[in-house]
Structure formats: C-alpha cells, structure tokens
Design a protein around this motif. Structure first.
Motif, short mmCIF file in Angstrom:
data_model
loop_
_atom_site.label_atom_id
_atom_site.label_comp_id
_atom_site.label_asym_id
_atom_site.label_seq_id
_atom_site.Cartn_x
_atom_site.Cartn_y
_atom_site.Cartn_z
N ARG A 107 -11.38 2.36 40.93
CA ARG A 107 -10.36 3.62 41.25
C ARG A 107 -9.37 3.26 42.28
NH1 ARG A 107 -11.80 9.08 40.69
NH2 ARG A 107 -14.05 8.52 40.73
N GLY A 108 -9.37 1.99 42.70
CA GLY A 108 -8.47 1.36 43.90
C GLY A 108 -9.14 1.02 45.33
N ARG A 109 -10.30 1.32 45.45
CA ARG A 109 -10.84 1.12 46.69
C ARG A 109 -10.78 -0.73 46.96
NH1 ARG A 109 -16.62 3.25 48.31
NH2 ARG A 109 -17.31 1.85 46.69
N GLY A 110 -10.65 -0.91 48.24
CA GLY A 110 -10.42 -2.35 48.64
C GLY A 110 -11.77 -2.98 48.61
N TRP A 111 -12.11 -4.29 48.20
CA TRP A 111 -13.31 -5.05 48.62
C TRP A 111 -13.74 -4.91 49.71
CZ3 TRP A 111 -16.65 -5.63 44.28
CH2 TRP A 111 -15.69 -5.56 43.09
N ALA A 165 -7.65 -3.89 40.69
CA ALA A 165 -6.50 -4.63 40.49
C ALA A 165 -6.38 -6.18 40.71
CB ALA A 165 -5.46 -3.66 41.40
N ASP A 166 -7.17 -6.42 41.79
CA ASP A 166 -7.06 -7.90 41.85
C ASP A 166 -7.89 -8.69 40.78
OD1 ASP A 166 -9.47 -6.75 42.94
OD2 ASP A 166 -10.01 -8.37 44.56
N THR A 167 -9.18 -8.23 40.55
CA THR A 167 -9.86 -8.82 39.57
C THR A 167 -9.35 -8.83 38.21
OG1 THR A 167 -11.46 -6.80 39.15
CG2 THR A 167 -11.93 -8.63 40.73
N PHE A 168 -8.66 -7.72 37.89
CA PHE A 168 -8.04 -7.70 36.58
C PHE A 168 -6.65 -8.90 36.56
CE2 PHE A 168 -4.22 -6.59 33.80
CZ PHE A 168 -5.00 -6.46 32.57
N LYS A 169 -6.03 -9.08 37.67
CA LYS A 169 -5.12 -10.14 37.45
C LYS A 169 -5.95 -11.58 37.50
CE LYS A 169 -1.84 -7.94 40.71
NZ LYS A 169 -0.93 -7.49 39.71
N GLU A 170 -6.96 -11.69 38.02
CA GLU A 170 -7.99 -12.82 37.70
C GLU A 170 -8.08 -13.00 36.33
OE1 GLU A 170 -11.37 -13.74 40.03
OE2 GLU A 170 -10.24 -13.19 41.80
N ALA A 171 -8.42 -11.95 35.53
CA ALA A 171 -9.15 -11.59 34.19
C ALA A 171 -7.73 -12.37 33.18
CB ALA A 171 -9.34 -10.14 33.80
N GLN A 172 -6.75 -11.89 33.70
CA GLN A 172 -5.36 -12.16 32.86
C GLN A 172 -5.21 -13.70 33.02
OE1 GLN A 172 -2.25 -9.44 34.37
NE2 GLN A 172 -2.13 -8.83 32.29
N ASP A 173 -5.40 -14.34 34.27
CA ASP A 173 -5.25 -15.80 34.26
C ASP A 173 -6.28 -16.43 33.35
OD1 ASP A 173 -3.35 -15.25 35.93
OD2 ASP A 173 -4.32 -15.60 37.85
N LYS A 174 -7.49 -15.83 33.36
CA LYS A 174 -8.58 -16.63 32.67
C LYS A 174 -8.29 -16.30 31.23
CE LYS A 174 -13.72 -17.03 32.74
NZ LYS A 174 -14.91 -16.72 33.47
N PHE A 175 -8.06 -15.28 30.74
CA PHE A 175 -7.89 -14.88 29.28
C PHE A 175 -6.37 -14.43 29.08
CE2 PHE A 175 -12.10 -13.59 30.70
CZ PHE A 175 -12.73 -14.25 30.00
N PRO A 176 -5.49 -15.41 28.75
CA PRO A 176 -4.15 -15.16 28.48
C PRO A 176 -3.95 -14.01 27.49
CG PRO A 176 -4.51 -17.57 28.75
CD PRO A 176 -5.79 -16.75 28.71
N THR A 204 -2.41 -0.09 31.38
CA THR A 204 -2.82 0.80 32.52
C THR A 204 -4.08 0.24 33.21
OG1 THR A 204 -1.18 2.60 31.63
CG2 THR A 204 -3.04 3.14 33.35
N VAL A 205 -3.90 -0.03 34.39
CA VAL A 205 -5.08 -0.58 34.89
C VAL A 205 -5.40 0.42 36.03
CG1 VAL A 205 -6.05 -2.42 36.57
CG2 VAL A 205 -4.21 -2.82 34.86
N SER A 206 -6.67 0.94 35.89
CA SER A 206 -7.05 2.06 36.83
C SER A 206 -7.02 1.74 38.29
CB SER A 206 -8.67 2.39 36.46
OG SER A 206 -9.34 1.42 36.86
N GLY A 207 -7.32 0.50 38.79
CA GLY A 207 -7.28 0.20 40.14
C GLY A 207 -5.73 0.15 40.63
#
Length: 210
Positions: free
Chosen positions: A60-64, A122-133, A142-145
C-alpha cells in the motif's frame, strides 16, 4: 463469482495481468526455510510476526524502515528475522512462470492492448523489473505501492482504467486471487481467476481474446 463471460459483455479490448503468482513465483518460505528450519516455528512467525497483512501495507506504500521498526518494537527478539524479509526478498521471487509469460508476450505480439495491475511495494517492483525484463514489455503498469491503493479496493481498478484510457467493461483482468477477481468484477470489468497457463489459454480463447 470468480469469472464472467455473459452474452451482454462487450468484446475484450484490454487485457490486464496481475504479476505475483501469475507471471512470477513468490514464496517467502524460500529464504525462511533456511533462516527458520523448523516448519512449525516458521509458520508461527508468518502467522504472528511478518504476517500477510503486515506485508500488504508495504504494497500500500508504507516504507520498509517504518514497517520493520513497528515489528521490532513488538518483537525485539526477532529483529534480525524481521529485517531478513526485505534483505532476502529477491530470493522470494525465484523464477518466472514461462508458460504464462509466453501467453502475455504472444498477446502483445498479436497487437492486443496489455497492461499490468499489481499489489507490489514500489522498491521491490523495480527490482523485479530488473530481474524479469519482460515486466517492462506491456504498455504500462499500475503498482499499488506507488499510488497508495491496493486490490481489491475499487479505487485501484478505476485509477488503472483512467490512467491507461481503458473502457472498464472491455477489460479482462487475470489474477490468482479470487478476492481481486471479484474486486475487478465489482468495478465493472470482466475477469478470470488464474489457476494455470492451460486454463488461461482456454479462458482467453473462450472470450475471443486469443
């Protein structure tokens, strides 16, 4: 009700994919099987400490940092295990579902309008995009975070449709969560419950989207 295909439904013109457990695998047990070898103890940890509900707030957007601090205050003896969730997150997304990815890429190649709607920090999604192009191939996501909303809340479906100029009734949503499928239907979309690539192909063919 987990899927729709009523005669009154307009033709599918927009196909919207969920990501976790549809296109990529996700399982916190992968690193924690090493960190907490005892299965019963590990299940208790996920039931009482790093719970699904706790993790959903990061979606939902809360920081780690805030998320970890809240839990460490309650469970100071579990501090290292709590921090391990984000530290070892990359292990939890161990592989892609190649058969599902192939379906998505085939749809795009055929000229279908494909976007993605996901509950993801939001941050883990960017990691996922890098890992899975391939997560960068659809028209958009649309990314919930990133927007502070999560499925199955109606607002996130409305925001996605508005952001990508989609006609809700002509959208076909694909998600592994029945609650999220029902949320899409409540927002006026068509939707199917994902249980595997074979059934997805059948659903897409039945709906004349493949």
């Amino acid at each position: 009700m987990s899927e729709t295909n009523q005669p009154a439904d307009p033709p599918v013109r927009h196909i919207v994919f969920d990501i976790g457990k549809v296109l990529i695998h996700y399982d916190p047990n992968i690193p924690y099987s090493r960190l907490i070898p005892d299965e019963s103890e590990r299940n208790t940890f996920f039931d009482t400490v790093c719970t699904h509900e706790w993790n959903l707030e990061q979606d939902r957007g809360r920081g780690w940092d805030e998320a970890e601090s809240l839990l460490i205050e309650q469970f100071p003896d579990k501090a290292d295990l709590i921090r391990a969730f984000r530290l070892h997150w990359h292990e939890m997304v161990s592989h892609a579902y190649d058969d599902s990815v192939d379906i998505m890429l085939d749809l795009i190649q055929q000229g279908h309008d494909v976007t993605m709607l996901t509950n993801f920090a939001a941050d883990t999604f960017k990691e996922a995009q890098d890992k899975f192009p391939f997560l960068k191939v659809p028209r958009g996501v649309t990314v919930s975070g990133e927007i502070g909303m999560i499925k199955p809340d109606r607002e996130i479906y409305e925001v996605h449709a508005k952001s990508f100029d989609l006609e809700p009734a002509a959208c076909l949503f694909i998600d592994d969560s029945e609650k999220n499928v029902e949320g899409a239907i409540a927002a006026g979309w068509q939707a199917v419950h994902f249980t595997g690539a074979e059934k997805l192909r059948e659903d897409l063919t039945r709906l004349a989207a493949l």
